[in-house]
Write a protein that holds these residues in place. Structure first.
Motif, PDB file in Angstrom:
ATOM      1  N   THR A  55      -5.236 -13.174   3.879  1.00  0.00           N
ATOM      2  CA  THR A  55      -6.282 -12.525   3.478  1.00  0.00           C
ATOM      3  C   THR A  55      -6.464 -11.346   4.448  1.00  0.00           C
ATOM      4  N   VAL A  56      -6.197 -11.230   5.487  1.00  0.00           N
ATOM      5  CA  VAL A  56      -6.234  -9.883   6.275  1.00  0.00           C
ATOM      6  C   VAL A  56      -5.098  -9.056   5.769  1.00  0.00           C
ATOM      7  N   TYR A  57      -4.200  -9.603   5.549  1.00  0.00           N
ATOM      8  CA  TYR A  57      -2.809  -8.275   4.808  1.00  0.00           C
ATOM      9  C   TYR A  57      -3.510  -7.885   3.517  1.00  0.00           C
ATOM     10  N   PHE A  58      -3.904  -8.630   2.674  1.00  0.00           N
ATOM     11  CA  PHE A  58      -4.400  -8.025   1.405  1.00  0.00           C
ATOM     12  C   PHE A  58      -5.695  -7.381   1.307  1.00  0.00           C
ATOM     13  N   TYR A  59      -6.766  -7.694   2.266  1.00  0.00           N
ATOM     14  CA  TYR A  59      -7.876  -7.477   2.039  1.00  0.00           C
ATOM     15  C   TYR A  59      -8.591  -6.895   3.216  1.00  0.00           C
ATOM     16  N   PHE A  60      -8.127  -7.110   4.345  1.00  0.00           N
ATOM     17  CA  PHE A  60      -8.736  -6.282   5.649  1.00  0.00           C
ATOM     18  C   PHE A  60      -7.912  -5.424   6.337  1.00  0.00           C
ATOM     19  N   GLN A  61      -6.979  -5.127   5.824  1.00  0.00           N
ATOM     20  CA  GLN A  61      -5.831  -4.364   6.420  1.00  0.00           C
ATOM     21  C   GLN A  61      -6.338  -3.058   7.293  1.00  0.00           C
ATOM     22  N   GLY A  62      -6.458  -2.792   8.486  1.00  0.00           N
ATOM     23  CA  GLY A  62      -6.680  -1.659   9.121  1.00  0.00           C
ATOM     24  C   GLY A  62      -8.217  -1.449   9.578  1.00  0.00           C
ATOM     25  N   VAL A  63      -8.923  -2.540   9.265  1.00  0.00           N
ATOM     26  CA  VAL A  63     -10.233  -2.812   9.604  1.00  0.00           C
ATOM     27  C   VAL A  63     -10.479  -3.676  11.040  1.00  0.00           C
ATOM     28  N   LEU A  64      -9.357  -4.275  11.294  1.00  0.00           N
ATOM     29  CA  LEU A  64      -9.351  -5.285  12.676  1.00  0.00           C
ATOM     30  C   LEU A  64      -8.825  -4.608  13.664  1.00  0.00           C
ATOM     31  N   THR A  65      -9.411  -4.492  14.853  1.00  0.00           N
ATOM     32  CA  THR A  65      -8.642  -3.768  16.173  1.00  0.00           C
ATOM     33  C   THR A  65      -8.897  -4.860  17.259  1.00  0.00           C
TER      34      THR A  65
END
Lengths: 213, 318
Positions: free
Chosen positions: B308-318
């Motif tokens: 999910t993170v790879y396809f839809y939240f990439q770059g928004v988590l730090t």
């Protein structure tokens, strides 16, 4: 006031530690007595044993529960003495006299006649954690005096891992409790002690405990 | 972002789950009533436990984000405690195990403050390095490898893997406008559990060919394939309501969850078989222990999360 403190201690502190931090898995809970007089006989590995056994009963029976404990250890200082007598509600006995004189058992007998439930550890001290030591015969004297009172063998596992003798850091492990069927005085001290020891060993054999070395 | 209530779709989904529970409970009692000579105690116990699980889960999820995090932290703690009570441990390691329990609280703290990188590396890097060091200080070398290996595997399963379920709640709402992080969480947990149930039912009704007889004698190819089919279909159908997934992604995640769920299940089976126990505990009547219930999630949660993170939240988590 003391009764209120005792209630508060068992409702809040003990239940938090026993039910949330440790967690108790009990087998054959229905076998436990619904009312006194009765004697619970358990193996002894940890100070937590008493707290767990007392949590097995509903809170309104708290006033009836009396752990029997060695005076020498629990009367070391006045704070511990006050706490043991009034909050935990122990019946103190002099360890070296247990079974030799009739006198130390007098208070146990009186408590039974009042319809109370005694908690007794015939191994004596907590000993080496998670191993069953040989049983002392004080319990036989008590059973002989009260042949009509049921005795419930209970085997505890895991508390010696959570809080063994000599440690103050509590490490959570699930505690397994196995309640046995009631037994009575058999008429002979040797037979009775053999029966009791046999019952505890059979309860212990019900569990499939992982090694702890 | 202030957290109020989960999106309406989450409530609808919970409503549907409760409806399913009602129908199943009714069916079980109806069948038991029609066949009084057969014993349905196990099935009744199991559905009763499902009620308790679903009610607790629903309350934790809808009350507040904090309550949901506490719920999953407690689940990790119970699972770790069950694991450590089940496996052989060394007397000397009591203090090391205490640190492992503390790590549960610390890991969920990273989740609660939304420190993504620390959440990812705390167990596999810092705990991986710290626990053996603590063990070495104790000086007991007999059984060192077994002890540290077993502890670390348990930490990864019960703290690291399960933590991914909770981290779904920290994902920004904008990435999943239909239902937010809670929607993704519900989608993952629902599909994983449905997959367990579907594999069981397909296996019971038409299972012939055993798939891993040495590990789990009741698992069949028919059950596995039926489960994969059912779960993937559900994944595609439910995706528009709870997730941002395109149909192709939903199809992929359905396949991933059903396959990974199966692997998680048999991995815990292998552990139990090795230790010679039937269930990991008896905390959940009719199901066994905590590990018996969450075994599939230990595999599906991290895989679903990183997909999910790879396809839809990439770059928004730090």
């Amino acid at each position: 006031m003391k009764i209120l403190l005792r209630l508060l201690f068992f409702v809040v502190v003990v239940r938090l530690v026993v039910l949330i931090i440790l967690g108790v898995r009990i087998k054959n809970k229905v076998r436990l007595p619904k009312s006194g007089p009765a004697i619970i006989v358990a193996n002894h590995n940890s100070h937590l044993d008493t707290l767990v056994l007392m949590t097995l009963f509903p809170i309104w029976m708290l006033g009836k529960l009396r752990p029997v404990a060695a005076e020498g250890y629990f009367f070391k200082n006045r704070w511990l003495r006050w706490f043991s007598l009034h909050i935990v509600g122990i019946i103190p006995i002099k360890r070296q006299d247990f079974g030799v004189q009739v006198h130390p058992l007098a208070e146990c007998s009186t408590a039974l006649l009042r319809g109370e439930i005694l908690i007794i550890y015939p191994e004596g001290s907590r000993g080496r954690p998670e191993s069953l030591a040989s049983l002392q015969s004080g319990i036989a004297h008590l059973a002989k005096r009260h042949p009509e009172i049921p005795i419930y063998p209970v085997f505890l596992h895991g508390l010696g891992k959570s809080l063994p003798k000599g440690e103050i850091l509590l490490v959570p492990f699930f505690c397994d409790v196995f309640v046995g069927e009631e037994i009575f005085w058999t008429g002979h001290k040797k037979d009775f002690m053999e029966l009791l020891s046999q019952q505890l060993k059979e309860l212990a054999a019900q569990g499939n405990f992982p090694p702890w070395e | 972002m202030t957290w109020t209530l989960p999106a309406p779709n989450v409530f609808w989904a919970l409503g549907v789950i409760f409806l399913l529970l009602f129908v199943t409970t009714f069916l079980i009692y109806a069948v038991a009533f029609k066949n009084p000579d057969k014993n349905y105690t196990e099935l009744k116990l199991r559905i009763k436990s499902w009620w308790v699980i679903v009610v607790l889960f629903a309350i934790a999820l809808t009350l507040s984000r904090t309550s949901a995090l506490v719920f999953f932290a407690f689940l990790s703690f119970l699972a770790l405690k069950e694991y450590l009570s089940l496996i052989p441990t060394r007397r000397a390691d009591r203090r090391v195990l205490f640190w492992a329990y503390l790590a549960v609280i610390i890991q969920y703290y990273w989740i609660a403050i939304n420190w993504y990188v620390m959440f990812l590396i705390f167990v596999p890097v810092y705990m991986f390095l710290f626990l053996p060091m603590r063990m070495v200080i104790l000086g007991e070398t007999q059984g060192f490898l077994k002890a540290i290996g077993a502890l670390h595997w348990g930490m990864m399963l019960t703290v690291f893997s399960l933590g991914h379920i909770a981290y779904l709640l920290m994902l920004p709402f904008s990435g999943n406008p239909v239902a937010g992080g809670a929607g993704l969480l519900l989608y993952l947990v629902f599909l994983t559990e449905i997959n367990d149930i579907a594999q069981y039912i397909w296996g019971k009704s038409c299972g012939r060919h055993k798939v891993l007889p040495q590990v789990s004698p009741n698992k069949t190819w028919e059950g596995l394939l039926g489960g994969i089919l059912t779960t993937t279909l559900m994944a595609v159908l439910l995706a528009p309501w709870l997730t941002p997934f395109q149909p192709l992604h939903a199809l992929a995640i359905g396949l991933l969850i059903s396959w990974a769920g199966f692997i998680g299940d048999v991995t815990i089976s292998a552990l139990k078989r090795d230790l010679g126990v039937k269930d990991s505990g008896n905390l959940i009547p009719g199901h066994g222990g905590i590990l018996d219930r969450i075994d599939s999630l230990t595999y599906t949660a991290p895989l679903f999360f990183h997909f999910t993170v790879y396809f839809y939240f990439q770059g928004v988590l730090t």
